[in-house]
Design an enzyme around this catalytic site. Sequence first.
Site, mmCIF file in Angstrom:
data_model
loop_
_atom_site.group_PDB
_atom_site.id
_atom_site.type_symbol
_atom_site.label_atom_id
_atom_site.label_comp_id
_atom_site.label_asym_id
_atom_site.label_seq_id
_atom_site.Cartn_x
_atom_site.Cartn_y
_atom_site.Cartn_z
ATOM 1 C CB SER A 248 -5.821 4.756 2.013
ATOM 2 O OG SER A 248 -5.540 5.866 1.206
ATOM 3 C CG ASP B 216 3.153 10.817 -1.546
ATOM 4 O OD1 ASP B 216 3.927 11.772 -1.555
ATOM 5 O OD2 ASP B 216 3.094 10.011 -0.603
ATOM 6 C CE LYS C 56 -4.018 2.022 0.288
ATOM 7 N NZ LYS C 56 -3.564 2.952 -0.773
ATOM 8 C CG ASN D 164 -3.898 16.760 1.432
ATOM 9 O OD1 ASN D 164 -3.541 15.872 2.194
ATOM 10 N ND2 ASN D 164 -5.175 17.050 1.246
ATOM 11 C CE LYS E 166 3.500 6.712 6.219
ATOM 12 N NZ LYS E 166 3.329 7.755 5.192
ATOM 13 C CE LYS F 173 4.822 7.330 -1.133
ATOM 14 N NZ LYS F 173 4.214 7.536 0.190
HETATM 15 N N1 GLU Z 1 0.857 8.902 0.297
HETATM 16 C C1 GLU Z 1 0.335 8.784 1.617
HETATM 17 C C2 GLU Z 1 1.422 8.341 2.580
HETATM 18 O O1 GLU Z 1 2.603 8.570 2.385
HETATM 19 C C3 GLU Z 1 -0.899 7.894 1.644
HETATM 20 C C4 GLU Z 1 -0.697 6.488 1.173
HETATM 21 C C5 GLU Z 1 -1.983 5.728 0.989
HETATM 22 O O2 GLU Z 1 -3.042 6.257 1.261
HETATM 23 O O3 GLU Z 1 -1.877 4.580 0.553
HETATM 24 O O4 GLU Z 1 1.140 7.835 3.626
#
Ligand code: GLU
Length: 428
Positions: A362, A146, A70, A221, A94, A106
């Site tokens: 998400s 992102d 994810k 954001n 995370k 990513k």
């Molecule tokens: N890009 C965001 C992050 O770095 C969200 C990632 C997501 O929602 O999968 O956490």
Amino acid sequence: MASITNAFEMAQRQFDHVAEMLRLDPDVRELLRWPSREYHFRIPVRMDDGSIRSFQGYRVQHNDARGPNKGGIRFHPAETVDTVRALATWMTWKCAVVDIPLGGGKGGVIVDPATLSIGEKERLVRGFVQQIHKNIGPRNDVPAPDVGTTPQMMGWMMDEYSKLVGQYTPGVITGKPLGGGGSLGRTEATGFGVIYTVREALKHLGLESSDCRAAIQGFGNVAQYAAIGFTETLKGKVVCVSYWDRDDRCAYTVSNEDGMDPHLLMEATDQYGSIDKAKVKAAGYTLEDGDAWITKEAEVLIPAALEGQINSESVNQISDKVRVIAEGANGPTTPEADKVLEERGVFVIPDFLCNAGGVTVSYFEGVQNDMNFYWTREEVIQRLDTKMSHAFTDVLDMTIKQKVFTRDAAYMVAIARVVKAMELRGLI
Ligand code: GLU
């Protein structure tokens, strides 16, 4: 302020440091130091003038022991495979630290999205999906927005994937627009999540949030909703934000000691993050050098831009008034700066805990897509607050129990969960 450390080296050094403290098995250590898979591809795009330009794209999958990979997709001119690797690795930690059943991934494209027309952007994101659709999906890898990507782009990606696989598949991607499979609360999620962890940190330090000031780097954001949360939920003052000015090709800090109205700042900001100087001056705010945010007298510092911003040099400019650093960005603090902050006793809310609100909602979006049943905004925000508060408590408890720096404690919580999942699956 340029990043002075390779982000992936930084992610590996942070991990190695804690792996050593935990005396983690060397084979498991080696497995977790590297992404499990990565895809490098060129994306040809028909430009409006009829020419064909090709862009470099990446998707990196770090670890899927706890669930599908994810993580977002960044569109940035300075993207490299190493930034994508670092960000994919941090996504594993995370998702584990907030205890959602997902792994880490990513994506990235080397491009400045502000140089593309709407049509070119749509063709680029559809091209991204055409190159990677066999390797993503609701059960193996779920991208999201992102830096440089938007809900509208997620909507196009979902549409392209659905066409390629022959069925409507909203769960392939999150951060979609409302009415197009998105979740209420997703836009605010990362910034609000930052503020829930700040609230808990201030409580732990015995500070009254309404007496506190925040200095914020960035006004994208994450920073925008952190500023709203800090002023409206915590009743504190935002004394500065910074932004990259596209016309002047330099950064500015917008400040006001008596606090600023985040809604006014948002109205003055265009879609690529440039702030209308005349509007902020008319509001009585001051424009300063782009690096000024880090020197501000404030109880809370929120770096919410890019990696490597608090480093061995800039760390010494941080005011001794700062009690909490809330890392809205991914990787804003280098290991050298961490040492200084630890010695100074600053309470750092590490990035992969602090900014986990985005991926948490998400996850809720994916759950709603699977059920084809959508929650109210209140339900989403309440569940987000509960998840973030629990994660904060888990990390704080570990910090106290092991007498370690907060970042190390967060790694300890996350690594233990990932290793447990790997053991239970018989992977190690
Ligand atoms: N890009 C965001 C992050 O770095 C969200 C990632 C997501 O929602 O999968 O956490």
